[in-house]
Motif scaffolding. Sequence first.
Motif, short mmCIF file in Angstrom:
data_model
loop_
_atom_site.label_atom_id
_atom_site.label_comp_id
_atom_site.label_asym_id
_atom_site.label_seq_id
_atom_site.Cartn_x
_atom_site.Cartn_y
_atom_site.Cartn_z
N PRO A 124 123.21 34.26 -78.17
CA PRO A 124 123.16 34.20 -76.70
C PRO A 124 124.23 33.28 -76.14
O PRO A 124 124.84 32.48 -76.85
CB PRO A 124 121.76 33.62 -76.44
N GLN A 164 114.01 40.45 -70.86
CA GLN A 164 113.26 39.74 -71.90
C GLN A 164 114.18 38.98 -72.85
O GLN A 164 113.89 37.85 -73.25
CB GLN A 164 112.40 40.73 -72.69
N THR A 165 115.30 39.59 -73.22
CA THR A 165 116.19 38.99 -74.21
C THR A 165 117.53 38.55 -73.64
O THR A 165 118.24 37.76 -74.27
CB THR A 165 116.47 39.98 -75.35
N ASP A 180 111.63 46.63 -68.75
CA ASP A 180 112.52 45.65 -69.35
C ASP A 180 113.99 46.03 -69.15
O ASP A 180 114.83 45.77 -69.99
CB ASP A 180 112.23 45.49 -70.85
N ASN A 206 112.49 37.90 -65.33
CA ASN A 206 112.12 36.98 -66.40
C ASN A 206 111.28 35.82 -65.87
O ASN A 206 111.30 34.71 -66.40
CB ASN A 206 113.40 36.44 -67.08
N SER A 246 118.55 43.54 -70.52
CA SER A 246 117.14 43.31 -70.81
C SER A 246 116.72 41.95 -70.27
O SER A 246 117.24 40.93 -70.74
CB SER A 246 116.89 43.36 -72.32
N ARG A 265 121.35 48.38 -80.56
CA ARG A 265 120.15 47.61 -80.92
C ARG A 265 119.23 48.38 -81.85
O ARG A 265 118.40 47.79 -82.54
CB ARG A 265 119.41 47.18 -79.66
N GLU A 320 123.58 40.51 -81.20
CA GLU A 320 122.22 40.06 -81.50
C GLU A 320 122.22 38.67 -82.11
O GLU A 320 122.98 38.38 -83.04
CB GLU A 320 121.54 41.04 -82.46
N THR A 339 123.36 44.31 -78.67
CA THR A 339 122.16 44.53 -77.86
C THR A 339 122.24 45.82 -77.05
O THR A 339 121.30 46.17 -76.34
CB THR A 339 121.99 43.37 -76.87
N GLY A 355 119.84 40.66 -73.44
CA GLY A 355 120.76 41.58 -74.09
C GLY A 355 121.38 42.57 -73.11
O GLY A 355 120.68 43.18 -72.32
#
Length: 595
Positions: free
Chosen positions: A501, A326-327, A565, A487, A324, A156, A498, A298, A329
């Motif tokens: 998803p 948040q993402t 995260d 989350n 992660s 990443r 990246e 990621t 990833g």
Amino acid sequence: MTSYLHTPRGRQRRAAAASALAVTAALVLSGCSVFGSDDGPMDRFAAAFNKGDVAAAAELTTDPAAAQETLQAVFDGIGGTEAHMDTPDGDGAELPTGFDWKVPAGETVHTEGTIALGPDGSRVQWSPQIIDARLQPGGAVVYSDVRRFTAPIVDRSGTELMHWAPVTQVVVDAGNLAAAGPVADAVSTVEPSVTAGQIQDAVAADPAAPYTVITLRDEDLDPIRGALEAVDGVQLIEQGKLITAGKNLDSPVFGELSEYWRGKLDEGAGWSLTVSNPDGDAQIGGQAPAPLDAVRTTMDVTMQAAAQRAVGARAEPAVIVAMSPQTGGVLAVAQNDAARKQGSIALTGLFPPGSTFKTVTTSAALQAGVAAPDTVLPCPARVTVDGRSIPNDDDFDLGDVPLHTAFAQSCNTTQAIMSADLGPTAMRDTAASLGFGVDFVTPALTTVTGTVPVTEPGPARVEAAIGQGTVTASPFGMTEMVASLANGGRMVLPMLVEGEPATANSEPGPLEPATVDAVRAMMREAVQSGTARSLSDIDGLGGKTGTAEVAGGPAHGWFAGIRGDVAFTAFIEGADSSGPAVTMAGDFLRGAQNG
């Protein structure tokens, strides 16, 4: 410097063109042509060529053997290219020929040559220049895919994970048992696991085939090249390969990630059609491959290295997965050698999750209003609920305590008691809100999260409440669960490349914010004063331990946690308690923090 690889679609013409990416395609030939009306030898030659009938075309020439060799080489070389020969109308001892070559990419290239009759006029005077004016004896027309190999796979932050590089295969000739000792002596200085006995066994198992002992990077080969070259019956075969940036960098995700990278190369591949002669090549036509940017993932190299060190310290099969919240990833996926022997258990292995599943059971109880964090509930040493007797580890007894305390101390009996008031789908639906039990289709990543059954009142529900019975989870599934909890209780869509998803087979609604806040507070308590208190020095960490009983063997150890995260799971098969997994998780987190 730009690196291209030309991959012939048919028979490879030179050793230098050998590649792991070579494509063997079926020859497709056009069956129509334009001929003169007299159906003479030239017309019949063209008709046979267009049908792909090498033998018939060759027999129409003054030198059938040479013609057949060249024509077969042409057909082998062009692979999936469609070839069409036109014979022009006209009279004369020598006439121009025209060939249209429709390559697999769709473009058509035209070449010209000359054709003539033999001395008696009954046959075509054989010459390779019938096919192309530049074609020589021993040559062929060759179609190749052309790929650009300069684009690396990066993490990443842009740090390289994998790149294309030259490597060398150390190959022992078929049946060459005598080479085993000297080859092992040389190679074992680089890879100690290679032994003479191993090589002898492999050669003896298939004495008719050469045996590839190992594939080495240049930096590993150079010190032992001389010793290997001195061994009779040993070949050093150079080739290109996608390799990790460091030889100790390894992850179960790298296999599919490599396939994804190759797919991107295929999408942007160019092509080349050449006249390939013994003394050189002449370009007929082609297209350069499309520019290819680095494949950005990621993953985090520092976390991956820390995870590998942590699992590598264990003798039992050990796994760490980090994501992660948040993402979505994937940050790290690591397995030690013992785990690797079973396949990609980090991503698809299914095991009873034990007490880590209490995160789901407690969330379900809060969602249903069965209890609140401060609700005082019994935590006896043993309890019988719906016909199933459930003990605490070592029969500890807390008496009556708030739910948050029972959670932090991993009280089985409290969870069993609460489960009696849950609906049949409560645990399944709550787990789904956290992505656990959901199926994901993720580019470059194959995963299985686990299974949570619908449970009617009875022993199965009680067992499920503490992560036993028919509940199963993968380490990835547990990571997805805690990532989704971090989350805000909304299912995270995992991702490895990246911007790409996963898609999910369901869209469950999120948990209530109050439920999420309460469970996360309980997880922090489990670290500060509960079953994971050995990690209390790690700021901001919350988690849940798990000891999962299995029939006929030692229990599995789990720890699933959240810090900032980073959501992660540490799993050790057969650890006999959660303690080793907690220790391994601490090694990972501290190692990632310190680099």
